[in-house]
Write an enzyme that holds these catalytic residues in place. Structure first.
Site, PDB file in Angstrom:
ATOM      1  N   HIS A   1       0.978   4.417   5.078  1.00 13.83           N
ATOM      2  CA  HIS A   1       1.083   3.620   6.299  1.00 13.83           C
ATOM      3  C   HIS A   1      -0.298   3.328   6.882  1.00 13.83           C
ATOM      4  O   HIS A   1      -0.566   2.206   7.374  1.00 13.83           O
ATOM      5  CB  HIS A   1       1.944   4.360   7.325  1.00 13.83           C
ATOM      6  CG  HIS A   1       3.402   4.235   7.072  1.00 13.83           C
ATOM      7  ND1 HIS A   1       4.110   3.070   7.291  1.00 13.83           N
ATOM      8  CD2 HIS A   1       4.308   5.127   6.585  1.00 13.83           C
ATOM      9  CE1 HIS A   1       5.382   3.249   6.989  1.00 13.83           C
ATOM     10  NE2 HIS A   1       5.527   4.494   6.546  1.00 13.83           N
TER      11      HIS A   1
ATOM     12  N   GLY B   1       1.576   3.108 -12.183  1.00  7.81           N
ATOM     13  CA  GLY B   1       1.969   4.432 -12.649  1.00  7.81           C
ATOM     14  C   GLY B   1       2.987   5.091 -11.749  1.00  7.81           C
ATOM     15  O   GLY B   1       3.215   6.309 -11.860  1.00  7.81           O
TER      16      GLY B   1
END
Length: 450
Positions: free
Chosen positions: A246, A414
């Site tokens: 965030h 990934g």
């Protein structure tokens, strides 16, 4: 030397051993006193009964002659005894039946008429002596009784053979040793089962409350505390990942705005294109991190949702991408099932491995699914280069990428399969990666129907 606490394992074993040893010694020492061949005082009731037999014999004897047992028995009639032995002051014995060695030994050992005794040997018992005075002479009377006791012979055999006494001690100690072994191993087995589940990743496994104060109970408490600490650390790690994701959004937005302003002033350039590409990769990475965080921390209740409605937009997009890249995607008819799921979360779990298959396949991708009474299973096959065997189990770890065919040059972060694995596990299912013959990768997703 410090002695171990009595509530500890060493103290319990010490006390158990000595208690068992003392019990065996008490049994072995008390066995001779239980020998039925030992002489015991005759109970008062039996003494009165035997004295009544003596008076009967005296009544049958002729007063003008020496005591004759056979003549007294004929005159007295039937008596409720097995045998009668009468010994005079010179040691001469009159008997209704010939006395054996046991009777002779008893008469020699017990010769106090004021304290009659009783002795037993196998099925025979002898009691006496009782005083009989006749015609100025004193006699000692002994009575032989028939005692039918099937356990008497067994007791005598045990007492006469030390090996049998040892066997009795072993029979006593064996259940006690088994009880001790069960007391020690049963909680360890319970703890081992719970620890095995925790080692398999099931951190919600409850450590059994053993209610013990010894080392096993302390071990269970420590393992429980360790699991709680581990869960707290993992939760903090997930929260940190979410917070970082965030926090990165704001500077990334400002960088994108600055890049757009520079392009408006100076026009396009190779450097701006490179910056834009890196910003896009960073934006995708942050988005995947947020998805992984949401998958790990989702708390709302799942809902029943049709699989066909969930799969249809995913498959439409996949068919379009396969057509654009010149590859063939084979899909079966949509399933007519509803599962209790988080739709958005499961959609990511099914979409990510499908997009990987589209990206790394050479020409063909096959999607299959089937259901049983308990599970619904979806499999995704591609004919790409595949993954080395030693790396299959690592595919679902965050930020893991295979070096060769599946590397960072493809633009992946990934996190796709890690998000899929987390989402599948949240639904109570499991996801696996195996080889697809003759080459390629097979991803299998299994979800419970309830």
């Amino acid at each position: 030397m410090r002695l171990p606490p009595l509530h500890g394992l060493s103290g319990q074993i010490f006390l158990w051993f000595w208690s068992m040893l003392l019990l065996i010694l008490a049994v072995v020492i008390s066995l001779p006193s239980l020998d039925p061949r030992n002489t015991i005082p005759l109970p008062p009731k039996e003494r009165l009964s035997m004295q009544q037999h003596v008076r009967t014999l005296l009544q049958g004897a002729r007063p003008d002659r020496a005591f004759d047992l056979q003549q007294a028995l004929q005159a007295a009639g039937l008596m409720q005894v097995g045998s009668i032995y009468v010994r005079d002051q010179e040691g001469q014995v009159q008997a209704s039946t010939p006395p054996d060695k046991f009777v002779m030994r008893f008469m020699l050992e017990v010769d106090q008429p004021d304290n009659p005794m009783m002795g037993r040997d196998h099925n025979d018992a002898v009691t006496g002596p009782f005083l009989l005075e006749h015609n100025g002479h004193s006699y000692q009377v002994y009575f032989g009784l028939n005692v039918d006791n099937p356990y008497l012979f067994l007791v005598i055999q045990i007492l006469d053979h030390p090996v049998l006494i040892l066997l009795v001690a072993m029979l006593i100690s064996t259940p006690l040793c088994l009880l001790l072994a069960m007391r020690l191993t049963r909680p360890i087995q319970q703890l081992q089962q719970s620890v095995s589940q925790i080692a398999a990743g099931e951190l919600e496994t409850r450590i059994p409350n053993l209610e013990r104060r010894d080392e096993i109970g302390q071990l269970a408490d420590n393992v429980s505390h360790m699991v709680e600490t581990l869960k707290l650390m993992i939760q903090k790690q997930k929260q940190l990942l979410s917070d970082i994701s965030h926090e990165l959004r704001s500077p990334l937005t400002r960088i994108q705005l600055a890049q757009a302003l520079i392009r408006r002033k100076q026009g396009d350039s190779h450097e701006l294109a490179r910056i834009e590409s890196e910003i896009g990769r960073l934006d995708k990475l942050i988005g995947d991190l947020l998805d992984l965080s949401r998958a790990q921390q989702r708390v709302e209740a799942p809902i029943y949702y049709p699989l066909a409605e969930l799969l249809e937009p995913i498959l439409d997009d996949a068919l379009f991408e396969a057509h654009q890249s010149g590859k063939r995607l084979i899909v079966p008819p949509l399933p007519n099932l509803s599962l209790r799921i988080w739709p958005e979360l499961l959609a990511r779990a099914l979409e990510n491995p499908l997009r990987n298959a589209l990206k790394y396949a050479e020409s063909l991708i096959e999607v299959e699914w089937h259901s049983t009474a308990q599970h619904w299973t979806m499999s995704i096959r591609d004919d790409g280069a595949g993954v080395p065997s030693e790396q299959l189990a690592l595919l679902f770890q965050p930020f893991y990428r295979v070096d060769d065919a599946r590397n960072s040059q493809t633009g992946g972060t990934g996190l796709g399969l890690a998000i899929a694995a987390e989402a599948v596990h949240r639904h109570g299912g499991h996801i696996t990666a195996t080889h697809n013959a003759p080459h390629g990768l097979l991803i299998t997703i299994t979800l419970p129907l309830t």
